[in-house]
Design a protein around this motif. Structure first.
Motif, short mmCIF file in Angstrom:
data_model
loop_
_atom_site.label_atom_id
_atom_site.label_comp_id
_atom_site.label_asym_id
_atom_site.label_seq_id
_atom_site.Cartn_x
_atom_site.Cartn_y
_atom_site.Cartn_z
N MET A 1 0.82 -1.20 0.00
CA MET A 1 0.00 0.00 0.00
C MET A 1 0.86 1.26 0.00
SD MET A 1 -3.04 0.73 -0.18
CE MET A 1 -4.01 2.17 -0.15
N LYS A 2 2.01 1.18 0.64
CA LYS A 2 2.89 2.35 0.70
C LYS A 2 3.39 2.72 -0.70
CE LYS A 2 6.49 4.05 3.67
NZ LYS A 2 7.45 3.71 4.69
N MET A 3 3.69 1.73 -1.51
CA MET A 3 4.16 1.99 -2.86
C MET A 3 3.07 2.65 -3.70
SD MET A 3 6.67 1.93 -4.71
CE MET A 3 7.48 1.58 -6.22
N MET A 4 1.82 2.22 -3.53
CA MET A 4 0.71 2.83 -4.27
C MET A 4 0.55 4.29 -3.88
SD MET A 4 -1.46 2.31 -6.55
CE MET A 4 -3.00 2.87 -7.19
N GLY A 5 0.75 4.61 -2.60
CA GLY A 5 0.68 5.99 -2.16
C GLY A 5 1.74 6.86 -2.82
N ARG A 6 2.93 6.32 -2.98
CA ARG A 6 4.00 7.07 -3.63
C ARG A 6 3.71 7.27 -5.11
NH1 ARG A 6 9.14 4.00 -0.96
NH2 ARG A 6 8.87 4.87 1.11
N ILE A 7 3.19 6.24 -5.75
CA ILE A 7 2.84 6.35 -7.17
C ILE A 7 1.76 7.40 -7.36
CG2 ILE A 7 1.76 5.14 -9.11
CD1 ILE A 7 3.25 2.62 -8.07
N LEU A 8 0.75 7.39 -6.50
CA LEU A 8 -0.31 8.40 -6.59
C LEU A 8 0.22 9.79 -6.31
CD1 LEU A 8 -3.41 6.67 -5.00
CD2 LEU A 8 -3.05 7.31 -7.37
N ALA A 9 1.13 9.92 -5.35
CA ALA A 9 1.69 11.23 -5.03
C ALA A 9 2.47 11.80 -6.21
CB ALA A 9 2.59 11.13 -3.80
N ILE A 10 3.23 10.96 -6.88
CA ILE A 10 3.98 11.42 -8.06
C ILE A 10 3.00 11.80 -9.17
CG2 ILE A 10 5.55 10.68 -9.89
CD1 ILE A 10 6.96 8.99 -7.69
N GLY A 11 1.96 11.00 -9.37
CA GLY A 11 0.95 11.33 -10.38
C GLY A 11 0.20 12.61 -10.05
N GLU A 12 -0.12 12.80 -8.78
CA GLU A 12 -0.81 14.02 -8.37
C GLU A 12 0.08 15.24 -8.60
OE1 GLU A 12 -2.02 13.39 -4.35
OE2 GLU A 12 -3.55 11.94 -4.92
N TRP A 13 1.37 15.09 -8.30
CA TRP A 13 2.29 16.21 -8.54
C TRP A 13 2.38 16.52 -10.04
CZ3 TRP A 13 3.90 19.99 -5.75
CH2 TRP A 13 4.95 20.77 -6.19
N ALA A 14 2.37 15.48 -10.88
CA ALA A 14 2.40 15.69 -12.33
C ALA A 14 1.13 16.41 -12.79
CB ALA A 14 2.55 14.36 -13.06
N ILE A 15 -0.01 16.06 -12.22
CA ILE A 15 -1.26 16.74 -12.55
C ILE A 15 -1.18 18.20 -12.15
CG2 ILE A 15 -3.72 16.91 -12.00
CD1 ILE A 15 -3.71 13.83 -11.74
N LEU A 16 -0.69 18.46 -10.94
CA LEU A 16 -0.57 19.85 -10.48
C LEU A 16 0.37 20.66 -11.37
CD1 LEU A 16 -0.43 19.38 -6.61
CD2 LEU A 16 -2.32 20.31 -7.95
N GLN A 17 1.46 20.05 -11.80
CA GLN A 17 2.39 20.76 -12.67
C GLN A 17 1.78 21.06 -14.03
OE1 GLN A 17 5.42 22.07 -11.77
NE2 GLN A 17 4.58 21.50 -9.80
N GLU A 18 0.99 20.13 -14.57
CA GLU A 18 0.32 20.38 -15.84
C GLU A 18 -0.73 21.47 -15.70
OE1 GLU A 18 0.66 19.34 -19.05
OE2 GLU A 18 2.54 18.50 -18.31
N LEU A 19 -1.47 21.46 -14.58
CA LEU A 19 -2.51 22.47 -14.38
C LEU A 19 -1.93 23.84 -14.06
CD1 LEU A 19 -5.21 20.42 -12.46
CD2 LEU A 19 -5.16 21.06 -14.88
N SER A 20 -0.68 23.88 -13.62
CA SER A 20 -0.06 25.19 -13.35
C SER A 20 0.18 25.95 -14.66
CB SER A 20 1.24 25.02 -12.58
OG SER A 20 2.22 24.39 -13.37
N LYS A 21 0.16 25.25 -15.78
CA LYS A 21 0.30 25.88 -17.10
C LYS A 21 -1.03 26.44 -17.60
CE LYS A 21 3.80 22.46 -18.23
NZ LYS A 21 4.06 21.26 -19.03
N GLY A 22 -2.11 26.06 -16.95
CA GLY A 22 -3.45 26.52 -17.34
C GLY A 22 -4.45 25.40 -17.26
N ARG A 23 -5.70 25.74 -17.46
CA ARG A 23 -6.79 24.78 -17.39
C ARG A 23 -6.64 23.73 -18.48
NH1 ARG A 23 -12.93 26.85 -17.76
NH2 ARG A 23 -12.30 27.37 -19.87
#
Length: 106
Positions: free
Chosen positions: A1-23
């Motif tokens: 479960m810990k590994m899944m949390g890290r994978i989701l955290a990296i994916g969430e950070w990638a989403i945030l970085q993409e959205l920082s460029k705009g909607r």
């Protein structure tokens, strides 16, 4: 479960970085974020629940955009990295060396 949390955290950070460029459309995010299927849906749901992004529907298409809190997280002066992977304080502790994570090679 810990590994899944890290994978989701990296994916969430990638989403945030993409959205920082705009909607972005959710269909566009599916092409650029390194998560697939239900993992991407779970990451988006997590960001919606925490109030970092909001969903906007226009013309039958769903878009995601950063909230003010999301903008503050992505432009913070401290290096959050993907949720605490750096040497600065983050939600997972103080990074690999000084936080809750202790790696054998350090």
């Amino acid at each position: 479960m810990k590994m899944m949390g890290r994978i989701l955290a990296i994916g969430e950070w990638a989403i945030l970085q993409e959205l920082s460029k705009g909607r972005k459309r959710i269909s566009e995010l599916r092409q650029v974020v390194p998560l697939y299927g239900s993992a991407l849906d779970l990451a988006i749901s997590d960001l919606l629940v925490t109030g970092l992004v909001r969903r906007v529907t226009e013309g039958g298409e769903e878009y995601l955009e950063l909230t003010e809190l999301g903008k503050n997280i992505t432009t913070a002066p401290w290096p959050w990295g993907p949720w605490g992977w750096g040497r600065a304080w983050g939600p997972w502790g103080a990074g690999p060396r000084w936080g809750r994570h202790h790696w054998a090679w350090w």
